[in-house]
Design a protein around this motif. Structure first.
Motif, PDB file in Angstrom:
ATOM      1  N   ARG A 174       0.824  -1.213   0.000  1.00  0.00           N
ATOM      2  CA  ARG A 174       0.000   0.000   0.000  1.00  0.00           C
ATOM      3  C   ARG A 174       0.858   1.263   0.000  1.00  0.00           C
ATOM      4  NH1 ARG A 174      -5.134  -0.356  -0.263  1.00  0.00           N
ATOM      5  NH2 ARG A 174      -6.314  -2.158   0.502  1.00  0.00           N
ATOM      6  N   ALA A 175       1.997   1.217   0.666  1.00  0.00           N
ATOM      7  CA  ALA A 175       2.857   2.400   0.736  1.00  0.00           C
ATOM      8  C   ALA A 175       3.805   2.505  -0.457  1.00  0.00           C
ATOM      9  CB  ALA A 175       3.668   2.377   2.029  1.00  0.00           C
ATOM     10  N   GLY A 176       3.972   1.406  -1.201  1.00  0.00           N
ATOM     11  CA  GLY A 176       4.899   1.411  -2.325  1.00  0.00           C
ATOM     12  C   GLY A 176       6.350   1.462  -1.896  1.00  0.00           C
ATOM     13  N   THR A 177       6.666   0.775  -0.821  1.00  0.00           N
ATOM     14  CA  THR A 177       8.036   0.761  -0.303  1.00  0.00           C
ATOM     15  C   THR A 177       8.630  -0.635  -0.441  1.00  0.00           C
ATOM     16  OG1 THR A 177       7.108   0.407   1.911  1.00  0.00           O
ATOM     17  CG2 THR A 177       7.714   2.660   1.318  1.00  0.00           C
ATOM     18  N   PRO A 178       9.960  -0.751  -0.508  1.00  0.00           N
ATOM     19  CA  PRO A 178      10.583  -2.056  -0.753  1.00  0.00           C
ATOM     20  C   PRO A 178      10.539  -2.962   0.462  1.00  0.00           C
ATOM     21  CG  PRO A 178      12.260  -0.372  -0.472  1.00  0.00           C
ATOM     22  CD  PRO A 178      10.943   0.345  -0.499  1.00  0.00           C
ATOM     23  N   ALA A 179      10.579  -4.245   0.200  1.00  0.00           N
ATOM     24  CA  ALA A 179      10.615  -5.237   1.271  1.00  0.00           C
ATOM     25  C   ALA A 179      11.180  -6.523   0.728  1.00  0.00           C
ATOM     26  CB  ALA A 179       9.217  -5.473   1.832  1.00  0.00           C
ATOM     27  N   ASP A 180      11.745  -7.297   1.622  1.00  0.00           N
ATOM     28  CA  ASP A 180      12.270  -8.611   1.262  1.00  0.00           C
ATOM     29  C   ASP A 180      12.026  -9.479   2.479  1.00  0.00           C
ATOM     30  OD1 ASP A 180      13.570 -10.800   0.311  1.00  0.00           O
ATOM     31  OD2 ASP A 180      15.426  -9.765  -0.204  1.00  0.00           O
ATOM     32  N   LEU A 181      11.009 -10.335   2.401  1.00  0.00           N
ATOM     33  CA  LEU A 181      10.527 -11.036   3.584  1.00  0.00           C
ATOM     34  C   LEU A 181      10.534 -12.534   3.376  1.00  0.00           C
ATOM     35  CD1 LEU A 181       7.486  -8.703   4.288  1.00  0.00           C
ATOM     36  CD2 LEU A 181       9.552  -8.857   5.678  1.00  0.00           C
ATOM     37  N   VAL A 182      10.939 -13.263   4.406  1.00  0.00           N
ATOM     38  CA  VAL A 182      10.864 -14.714   4.409  1.00  0.00           C
ATOM     39  C   VAL A 182       9.509 -15.110   4.980  1.00  0.00           C
ATOM     40  CG1 VAL A 182      11.847 -16.845   5.330  1.00  0.00           C
ATOM     41  CG2 VAL A 182      13.349 -14.935   4.694  1.00  0.00           C
TER      42      VAL A 182
END
Length: 421
Positions: A121-129
């Protein structure tokens, strides 16, 4: 997210509006923000507690917490859409409680789901397991068949990239199941299936997994028309974020709210718009009171006495009686208006009977509450506000025939309750 908790302040006029049985959309929005702050505190507690305790989910929680923090810093209003989801509040408080008291109903690692939805929703990066299996994104939908890693990156539209497949929430992509959403007035309400955390047993067993969407859309759209005519659609729709369809349980439709899931209404398909509108009013009263009582306790704890409630077959504890009285102030207010709006003579008569039945029943219950020593100072002020509203309404004339019918129904309920006691 390193907020220092501050006392929540509610103005005297806002408290008085709630105590009178009402409160406009702005007042309800303040209650929502208060509930959101509890969710934020629970999430911060999860991050700190899992780290200190060496919890197996500690690493995943820490990564998710950072993703959520980044998303909130970039676009807080987008993140609120996720944190205000009732299932997120229920999960966060439940997970914090499980960490303190033991239990595994609410996994701390599910913060990855919340963070992923916030980043989308915020358009921010993430890298999640992530864990294997379906991956729900609160307020958006569910990714099916997710393996061991979900990678979310900012590419201008908040798309998800997983095992080489690009998924845009809101689009038609294999493996993506969006939440069903209904546009009601100027609000969007989702038909939620509670994927992030399981509902308590009786509700989980009653979930309707394949609701008739056109029927729900028609009855809820009609309910908004009824509420609009009464001038209360704003605060009701400000409170309701999700509707959870339950299976039809028989002649009497069922409905409920959950104390730790502000904004959720669980109900079976109403018989028509008028009943749907009444149910929403009733359940929103419970939701408002739950948050208000958390903020400013209205009763001292420890009361064990049980009381007659004119809307129940079973005796109720004092807090239950207060909840019922507040809900039925909303019910009385609904019928007070509806009796003047119904154009069909039979409907108008039924509405008049309902008004004439529940007004004295609710007023007598509030009079019982006013005598209780367990009331706090805020509780006395709250009950006095309810009493004032009901006294004003009691001065309004009612049709004699409707009043006689209502008196019979009220006496019959009390007689049957007395015989069963």
């Amino acid at each position: 997210m390193t907020d220092t908790p501050r006392p929540f302040r509610l103005g005297s006029e806002e408290f008085a509006a709630l105590a009178a049985g009402g409160g406009d959309a702005a007042v309800v929005a303040r209650l929502r923000r208060a509930n959101r702050s509890r969710t934020l505190l629970a999430v911060a507690f999860l991050a700190a507690r899992t780290r200190r305790a060496g919890h197996p989910d500690a690493g995943a929680v820490a990564r998710a917490y950072q993703v959520l923090t980044d998303a909130r810093a970039a676009r807080p209003e987008a993140v609120w859409r996720v944190l205000d989801q009732p299932e997120v509040a229920l999960w966060a408080v439940g997970a914090a409680r499980d960490l303190v008291h033991g239990g595994d109903r609410c996994r701390p690692g599910a913060l990855a789901n919340v963070a992923a939805a916030a980043a989308v929703r915020a358009g921010t990066p993430a890298d999640l397991v992530t864990a294997a299996g379906p991956f729900p994104l609160p307020s958006l939908g569910t990714l099916g068949g997710v393996g061991t890693r979900l990678r979310l990156r900012q590419d201008g539209d908040g798309a998800l990239t997983h095992t080489g497949v690009r998924i845009v929430p809101g689009g038609a992509t294999p493996g993506w199941s969006p939440l069903s959403a209904l546009r009601l007035g100027d609000r969007t309400v989702t038909l939620d299936q509670w994927r992030l955390v399981a509902l308590p047993g009786p509700f989980a067993a009653a979930l309707s997994r394949a609701p008739d969407l056109p029927a729900w859309r028609a009855v809820l759209t009609g309910a908004v028309d009824v509420l609009d005519a009464q001038g209360v659609a704003g605060p009701v729709l400000e409170a309701v974020r999700t509707v959870t369809p339950l299976r039809d349980a028989g002649a009497d439709p069922s409905s409920a709210t959950l104390s730790e899931a502000f904004g959720a209404v669980l109900l079976s398909l109403p018989r028509g718009p008028r009943q749907a509108a009444l149910t929403l009013v009733h359940e929103v009263q419970h939701a408002k009171l739950t948050v208000l009582h958390d903020l400013f306790p209205l009763l001292e704890t420890g009361a064990r006495e049980r009381f007659y409630a004119p809307w129940r077959r079973d005796p109720r504890p004092l807090l239950g009686l207060l909840h019922g009285a507040y809900a039925y102030v909303g019910v009385v207010g609904f019928w007070r208006q509806q009796r003047l709006l119904d154009t069909d003579p039979a409907d108008a008569h039924d509405a008049e009977v309902e008004f004439a039945r529940w007004l004295p029943a609710t007023r007598e219950t509030v009079e019982v509450l006013a005598t209780r020593p367990e009331l706090t100072a805020h509780g006395h002020a709250f009950v006095a506000g309810l009493a004032g509203t009901l006294a004003d309404w009691s001065a309004e004339p009612t049709d004699p025939a409707a009043r006689a019918e209502a008196d019979h129904l009220r006496r019959d309920h009390r007689d049957r309750w007395s015989r069963a006691s």
